[in-house]
Design a protein around this motif. Structure first.
Motif, PDB file in Angstrom:
ATOM      1  N   ALA A   1     -23.226 -59.417 -29.239  1.00 47.95           N
ATOM      2  CA  ALA A   1     -22.212 -58.724 -28.451  1.00 47.95           C
ATOM      3  C   ALA A   1     -22.274 -59.205 -26.997  1.00 47.95           C
ATOM      4  CB  ALA A   1     -22.418 -57.221 -28.523  1.00 47.95           C
ATOM      5  N   PHE A   2     -21.106 -59.443 -26.440  1.00 52.53           N
ATOM      6  CA  PHE A   2     -20.984 -59.904 -25.063  1.00 52.53           C
ATOM      7  C   PHE A   2     -20.028 -58.973 -24.332  1.00 52.53           C
ATOM      8  CE2 PHE A   2     -21.889 -63.473 -27.812  1.00 52.53           C
ATOM      9  CZ  PHE A   2     -22.978 -64.044 -27.184  1.00 52.53           C
ATOM     10  N   THR A   3     -20.508 -58.397 -23.229  1.00 52.58           N
ATOM     11  CA  THR A   3     -19.699 -57.479 -22.432  1.00 52.58           C
ATOM     12  C   THR A   3     -19.147 -58.233 -21.230  1.00 52.58           C
ATOM     13  OG1 THR A   3     -21.073 -55.623 -23.125  1.00 52.58           O
ATOM     14  CG2 THR A   3     -19.723 -55.300 -21.164  1.00 52.58           C
ATOM     15  N   VAL A   4     -17.825 -58.166 -21.077  1.00 53.75           N
ATOM     16  CA  VAL A   4     -17.138 -58.904 -20.018  1.00 53.75           C
ATOM     17  C   VAL A   4     -16.325 -57.917 -19.195  1.00 53.75           C
ATOM     18  CG1 VAL A   4     -15.488 -60.745 -19.516  1.00 53.75           C
ATOM     19  CG2 VAL A   4     -16.978 -60.923 -21.527  1.00 53.75           C
ATOM     20  N   LYS A   5     -16.596 -57.892 -17.896  1.00 51.88           N
ATOM     21  CA  LYS A   5     -15.851 -57.017 -16.992  1.00 51.88           C
ATOM     22  C   LYS A   5     -14.591 -57.750 -16.533  1.00 51.88           C
ATOM     23  CE  LYS A   5     -16.350 -54.018 -13.003  1.00 51.88           C
ATOM     24  NZ  LYS A   5     -15.892 -52.800 -13.614  1.00 51.88           N
ATOM     25  N   VAL A   6     -13.450 -57.119 -16.748  1.00 51.79           N
ATOM     26  CA  VAL A   6     -12.166 -57.720 -16.399  1.00 51.79           C
ATOM     27  C   VAL A   6     -11.522 -56.891 -15.293  1.00 51.79           C
ATOM     28  CG1 VAL A   6      -9.852 -58.261 -17.234  1.00 51.79           C
ATOM     29  CG2 VAL A   6     -11.832 -58.664 -18.695  1.00 51.79           C
ATOM     30  N   SER A   7     -11.215 -57.540 -14.179  1.00 54.32           N
ATOM     31  CA  SER A   7     -10.561 -56.845 -13.075  1.00 54.32           C
ATOM     32  C   SER A   7      -9.164 -57.388 -12.807  1.00 54.32           C
ATOM     33  CB  SER A   7     -11.422 -56.944 -11.812  1.00 54.32           C
ATOM     34  OG  SER A   7     -11.634 -58.304 -11.488  1.00 54.32           O
ATOM     35  N   ASP A   8      -8.801 -58.486 -13.454  1.00 55.53           N
ATOM     36  CA  ASP A   8      -7.498 -59.098 -13.231  1.00 55.53           C
ATOM     37  C   ASP A   8      -6.771 -59.233 -14.565  1.00 55.53           C
ATOM     38  OD1 ASP A   8      -5.295 -60.600 -12.555  1.00 55.53           O
ATOM     39  OD2 ASP A   8      -6.407 -62.216 -11.586  1.00 55.53           O
ATOM     40  N   ASN A   9      -5.767 -58.405 -14.770  1.00 54.46           N
ATOM     41  CA  ASN A   9      -5.027 -58.514 -16.021  1.00 54.46           C
ATOM     42  C   ASN A   9      -3.670 -59.204 -15.836  1.00 54.46           C
ATOM     43  OD1 ASN A   9      -3.963 -56.331 -14.715  1.00 54.46           O
ATOM     44  ND2 ASN A   9      -4.034 -54.941 -16.451  1.00 54.46           N
ATOM     45  N   ASP A  10      -3.537 -59.979 -14.772  1.00 54.22           N
ATOM     46  CA  ASP A  10      -2.349 -60.806 -14.562  1.00 54.22           C
ATOM     47  C   ASP A  10      -2.618 -62.267 -14.912  1.00 54.22           C
ATOM     48  OD1 ASP A  10      -0.770 -58.689 -13.636  1.00 54.22           O
ATOM     49  OD2 ASP A  10      -1.558 -58.903 -11.599  1.00 54.22           O
ATOM     50  N   GLU A  11      -3.888 -62.640 -14.951  1.00 50.78           N
ATOM     51  CA  GLU A  11      -4.291 -64.026 -15.255  1.00 50.78           C
ATOM     52  C   GLU A  11      -4.199 -64.302 -16.737  1.00 50.78           C
ATOM     53  OE1 GLU A  11      -5.192 -66.987 -13.724  1.00 50.78           O
ATOM     54  OE2 GLU A  11      -5.507 -66.063 -11.804  1.00 50.78           O
ATOM     55  N   ARG A  12      -4.082 -65.580 -17.090  1.00 47.14           N
ATOM     56  CA  ARG A  12      -4.188 -66.017 -18.481  1.00 47.14           C
ATOM     57  C   ARG A  12      -5.553 -66.687 -18.643  1.00 47.14           C
ATOM     58  NH1 ARG A  12      -0.523 -70.179 -19.359  1.00 47.14           N
ATOM     59  NH2 ARG A  12      -0.397 -70.395 -17.127  1.00 47.14           N
ATOM     60  N   TYR A  13      -6.166 -66.505 -19.817  1.00 48.23           N
ATOM     61  CA  TYR A  13      -7.512 -67.007 -20.067  1.00 48.23           C
ATOM     62  C   TYR A  13      -7.545 -67.793 -21.369  1.00 48.23           C
ATOM     63  CZ  TYR A  13      -8.732 -63.522 -16.563  1.00 48.23           C
ATOM     64  OH  TYR A  13      -8.800 -62.784 -15.414  1.00 48.23           O
ATOM     65  N   ARG A  14      -8.584 -68.611 -21.511  1.00 47.59           N
ATOM     66  CA  ARG A  14      -8.851 -69.271 -22.784  1.00 47.59           C
ATOM     67  C   ARG A  14     -10.305 -69.024 -23.157  1.00 47.59           C
ATOM     68  NH1 ARG A  14      -9.001 -75.751 -22.291  1.00 47.59           N
ATOM     69  NH2 ARG A  14     -10.596 -75.950 -20.705  1.00 47.59           N
ATOM     70  N   PHE A  15     -10.563 -69.004 -24.464  1.00 44.75           N
ATOM     71  CA  PHE A  15     -11.852 -68.585 -25.011  1.00 44.75           C
ATOM     72  C   PHE A  15     -12.460 -69.701 -25.858  1.00 44.75           C
ATOM     73  CE2 PHE A  15      -9.736 -64.765 -24.015  1.00 44.75           C
ATOM     74  CZ  PHE A  15     -10.655 -63.746 -23.923  1.00 44.75           C
ATOM     75  N   ALA A  16     -13.782 -69.778 -25.799  1.00 37.21           N
ATOM     76  CA  ALA A  16     -14.508 -70.735 -26.639  1.00 37.21           C
ATOM     77  C   ALA A  16     -15.785 -70.081 -27.143  1.00 37.21           C
ATOM     78  CB  ALA A  16     -14.855 -72.001 -25.859  1.00 37.21           C
ATOM     79  N   ILE A  17     -16.235 -70.574 -28.287  1.00 38.91           N
ATOM     80  CA  ILE A  17     -17.542 -70.211 -28.813  1.00 38.91           C
ATOM     81  C   ILE A  17     -18.481 -71.362 -28.496  1.00 38.91           C
ATOM     82  CG2 ILE A  17     -18.910 -69.855 -30.906  1.00 38.91           C
ATOM     83  CD1 ILE A  17     -16.456 -68.488 -32.125  1.00 38.91           C
TER      84      ILE A  17
END
Length: 160
Positions: free
Chosen positions: A45-61
């Motif tokens: 499990a990885f906890t990620v704090k997000v403060s900007d919900n206007d940005e676009r993100y990409r995810f990798a394993i």
């Protein structure tokens, strides 16, 4: 030391500092797999704090495996839990660890290979707060031998 040498060293230090960081990376963490055997019930499990919900993100394993791993691919379940506790999605991700000829993908010269598998892009977080991403192995084997580390990498999506 002459002033020119000091200026060159200072400039070199600045260049190295700028090249060494990627300001687009917002999260990058891996968890060690005990004894290089990833058990089916061992969810990371990885906890990620997000403060900007206007940005676009990409995810990798991120995955580190040894050449003792006996398959050419691996499957993951990636579960996303919103800050309000709701589970938004559960993705199944397949990652190819070797080429058809059996040559290992990833970086590394010896028997350990480092891989990064991009699996989602243009993601916008709908809520601010702490998200939890759970990664579990989703193969038919209950114990995967040869898996050293698994992790999550998130960065801001930049159109190139």
């Amino acid at each position: 030391m002459s002033r020119n040498i000091i200026k060159i060293l200072f400039l070199f230090t600045i260049i190295i500092s700028l090249c060494g960081c990627n300001s687009n990376v917002v999260f990058d963490k891996s968890e060690k797999i005990k004894n290089d055997v990833w058990k089916m019930d061992d969810k990371k499990a990885f906890t990620v704090k997000v403060s900007d919900n206007d940005e676009r993100y990409r995810f990798a394993i991120n995955l580190r495996n040894t050449t003792d791993y006996k398959y050419n691919n691996i499957y993951f379940f990636v579960t996303t839990i919103y800050p309000d506790g709701s589970i938004t999605r559960k993705d199944t991700v397949e990652c190819l660890l070797s080429y058809p000829d059996g040559t290992w993908k990833g970086k590394g010269n010896a028997d350990i290979k480092d891989n990064r598998f991009w699996f989602a892009k243009n993601v916008i977080f709908k809520q601010k707060g702490e998200y939890v991403f759970k990664i579990e192995q989703a193969t038919r084997d209950t114990n995967l031998v040869g898996i050293k580390d698994v992790g999550l990498h998130i960065e801001k999506q930049r159109d190139n």
